[in-house]
Design a protein around this motif. Structure first.
Motif, PDB file in Angstrom:
ATOM      1  N   ILE A 186       0.833  -1.205   0.000  1.00  0.00           N
ATOM      2  CA  ILE A 186       0.000   0.000   0.000  1.00  0.00           C
ATOM      3  C   ILE A 186       0.868   1.255   0.000  1.00  0.00           C
ATOM      4  CG2 ILE A 186      -1.642   1.348   1.366  1.00  0.00           C
ATOM      5  CD1 ILE A 186      -2.855  -1.288   2.318  1.00  0.00           C
ATOM      6  N   LEU A 187       1.907   1.257   0.832  1.00  0.00           N
ATOM      7  CA  LEU A 187       2.787   2.426   0.921  1.00  0.00           C
ATOM      8  C   LEU A 187       3.537   2.647  -0.394  1.00  0.00           C
ATOM      9  CD1 LEU A 187       4.296   1.907   4.492  1.00  0.00           C
ATOM     10  CD2 LEU A 187       2.413   3.407   3.831  1.00  0.00           C
ATOM     11  N   THR A 188       4.053   1.571  -0.969  1.00  0.00           N
ATOM     12  CA  THR A 188       4.804   1.697  -2.221  1.00  0.00           C
ATOM     13  C   THR A 188       3.912   2.178  -3.352  1.00  0.00           C
ATOM     14  OG1 THR A 188       6.301  -0.066  -1.515  1.00  0.00           O
ATOM     15  CG2 THR A 188       6.271   0.471  -3.867  1.00  0.00           C
ATOM     16  N   ASP A 189       2.683   1.660  -3.420  1.00  0.00           N
ATOM     17  CA  ASP A 189       1.735   2.130  -4.432  1.00  0.00           C
ATOM     18  C   ASP A 189       1.563   3.643  -4.334  1.00  0.00           C
ATOM     19  OD1 ASP A 189       1.312  -0.300  -5.570  1.00  0.00           O
ATOM     20  OD2 ASP A 189      -0.648  -0.655  -4.659  1.00  0.00           O
ATOM     21  N   TYR A 190       1.441   4.144  -3.119  1.00  0.00           N
ATOM     22  CA  TYR A 190       1.263   5.585  -2.937  1.00  0.00           C
ATOM     23  C   TYR A 190       2.529   6.351  -3.316  1.00  0.00           C
ATOM     24  CZ  TYR A 190       1.022  10.132  -0.718  1.00  0.00           C
ATOM     25  OH  TYR A 190       1.085  11.481  -0.498  1.00  0.00           O
ATOM     26  N   MET A 230      11.194   2.773  10.766  1.00  0.00           N
ATOM     27  CA  MET A 230      11.015   3.406   9.462  1.00  0.00           C
ATOM     28  C   MET A 230       9.653   3.076   8.883  1.00  0.00           C
ATOM     29  SD  MET A 230      14.788   2.848   7.753  1.00  0.00           S
ATOM     30  CE  MET A 230      14.223   3.446   6.168  1.00  0.00           C
ATOM     31  N   LEU A 231       9.239   1.808   9.035  1.00  0.00           N
ATOM     32  CA  LEU A 231       7.932   1.408   8.515  1.00  0.00           C
ATOM     33  C   LEU A 231       6.818   2.131   9.256  1.00  0.00           C
ATOM     34  CD1 LEU A 231       6.140  -0.358   6.738  1.00  0.00           C
ATOM     35  CD2 LEU A 231       6.355  -2.183   8.446  1.00  0.00           C
ATOM     36  N   ARG A 232       6.916   2.187  10.563  1.00  0.00           N
ATOM     37  CA  ARG A 232       5.872   2.862  11.347  1.00  0.00           C
ATOM     38  C   ARG A 232       5.804   4.348  11.004  1.00  0.00           C
ATOM     39  NH1 ARG A 232       3.012   1.207  15.924  1.00  0.00           N
ATOM     40  NH2 ARG A 232       1.895   2.946  16.857  1.00  0.00           N
ATOM     41  N   GLU A 233       6.964   4.971  10.822  1.00  0.00           N
ATOM     42  CA  GLU A 233       6.982   6.392  10.474  1.00  0.00           C
ATOM     43  C   GLU A 233       6.320   6.624   9.113  1.00  0.00           C
ATOM     44  OE1 GLU A 233       8.025  10.010   8.656  1.00  0.00           O
ATOM     45  OE2 GLU A 233       8.873   8.101   7.978  1.00  0.00           O
ATOM     46  N   ARG A 234       6.592   5.728   8.159  1.00  0.00           N
ATOM     47  CA  ARG A 234       5.955   5.848   6.832  1.00  0.00           C
ATOM     48  C   ARG A 234       4.444   5.698   6.952  1.00  0.00           C
ATOM     49  NH1 ARG A 234       8.241   1.316   3.311  1.00  0.00           N
ATOM     50  NH2 ARG A 234       7.030   2.266   1.618  1.00  0.00           N
ATOM     51  N   VAL A 235       4.015   4.720   7.729  1.00  0.00           N
ATOM     52  CA  VAL A 235       2.579   4.481   7.899  1.00  0.00           C
ATOM     53  C   VAL A 235       1.905   5.713   8.498  1.00  0.00           C
ATOM     54  CG1 VAL A 235       0.850   3.144   9.157  1.00  0.00           C
ATOM     55  CG2 VAL A 235       2.753   1.975   8.061  1.00  0.00           C
TER      56      VAL A 235
END
Length: 315
Positions: free
Chosen positions: A179-183, A247-252
């Motif tokens: 989902i994050l990469t798509d965005y 890093m993942l949590r910050e991106r989310v």
């Protein structure tokens, strides 16, 4: 039926005295399990044959929704085992099987097809958030009896609690990354603060799809570990894992805030509009005339639909 069970179970969870009889929830749960296949996924529904018999047909794309509903039912309808009240195995075990089966099947597809792309399955993320978040009773080893086991339908595979946690969490992380990469790969119109589609999680800015993906991201925050100072971790491997998780949590969190801002811009706010408070389907037309779906979306852009409003409110 799974959607109804999930909604009613959520209502009951909000009150000390249940508004919906547990007997009704059990009947809905029984019907959902009637549609579960041996691989723990679900048939789409029932069809009456010419002989008047009910035949199961199709494959449901909402298996994780059914798992989420059964998890809530397991919590609301506990059983006593060895003198302890635990989530009912009648509902908990089928739910866990579904999540494990979905994760295993998608991992198989990913390994055998280099072009396979993980779906934006917000239902899996919401079920994973319910199953894995701290304080939930489903995988509480101090609560469950020692003899309590989780297995597949054929009981050929036995899963420990730690294995379930790891397997479900790893697949959920893959869904979040997708989902994050798509965005992050969307055009600048989705990333520039003043752009009309800033924060939309889809190319065309659909409210429903953005809201559903946002719900998935928010559910992930329930089981992603909180960010802690690296000094808290001893080994280098643990520190690397902590960095990656942070890093993942910050991106989310960052992208979820943007998506929330975008959805807020879709709300009808004019005081004289009878639809005030509802949400538009998108900010602008698709401008793609190659498909009937796109044309229909553009023609109905300003419609106010209950399902769109419900998804945005849930997010």
């Amino acid at each position: 039926s799974a959607m109804a069970l999930l909604a009613l179970a959520k209502v009951n969870r909000c009150f000390d005295t249940p508004l919906v009889e547990v007997a009704l929830l059990r009947r809905l749960g029984d019907f959902v399990l009637h549609l579960q296949r041996r691989d723990a996924l679900y048939f789409h529904g029932l069809r009456l044959s010419s002989e008047g018999k009910a035949e199961r047909e199709g494959e449901s794309g909402w298996s994780a929704l059914a798992a989420h509903a059964l998890l809530l039912l397991a919590d609301l309808d506990p059983e006593e085992l060895d003198g302890r009240m635990v989530p009912s195995p009648s509902w908990l075990k089928p739910a866990v099987r579904t999540l494990m089966s979905l994760a295993a099947e998608r991992e198989r597809l990913r390994l055998h097809d280099m072009h396979y792309k993980q779906p934006p399955d917000h239902w899996f993320l919401e079920a994973a958030g319910e199953l894995l978040s701290e304080g939930r009773p489903y995988l509480n080893q101090t609560l469950l009896p020692e003899w309590y086991t989780f297995t597949d339908h054929w009981e050929s595979s036995v899963w420990t609690v730690s294995h379930i946690r790891q397997h479900v969490a790893e697949h959920a992380a893959q869904l979040v990354h997708a989902i994050l990469t798509d965005y992050e790969l969307l055009p600048r119109t989705h990333h520039e603060k003043e752009a009309a589609l800033y924060g939309s999680l889809t190319l065309h800015g659909e409210a429903m799809l953005t809201a559903q993906r946002l719900r998935g991201l928010l559910a992930a925050l329930l089981f992603l570990p909180p960010i802690r100072p690296l000094a808290f971790f001893t080994g280098e491997t643990d520190r690397d894992r902590a960095r990656a998780t942070a890093m993942l949590r910050e991106r989310v969190e960052r992208i979820a805030r943007r998506a929330g801002e975008y959805l807020a811009t879709l709300q009808v706010t004019h005081v004289s509009n009878p639809m005030r408070g509802a949400f538009m389907r998108a900010r602008s037309k698709m401008h793609v005339k190659l498909t009937l779906e796109a044309q229909d979306f553009d023609d109905r852009l300003n419609e106010v639909r209950m399902d769109v409003v419900a998804d945005v409110l849930s997010a």
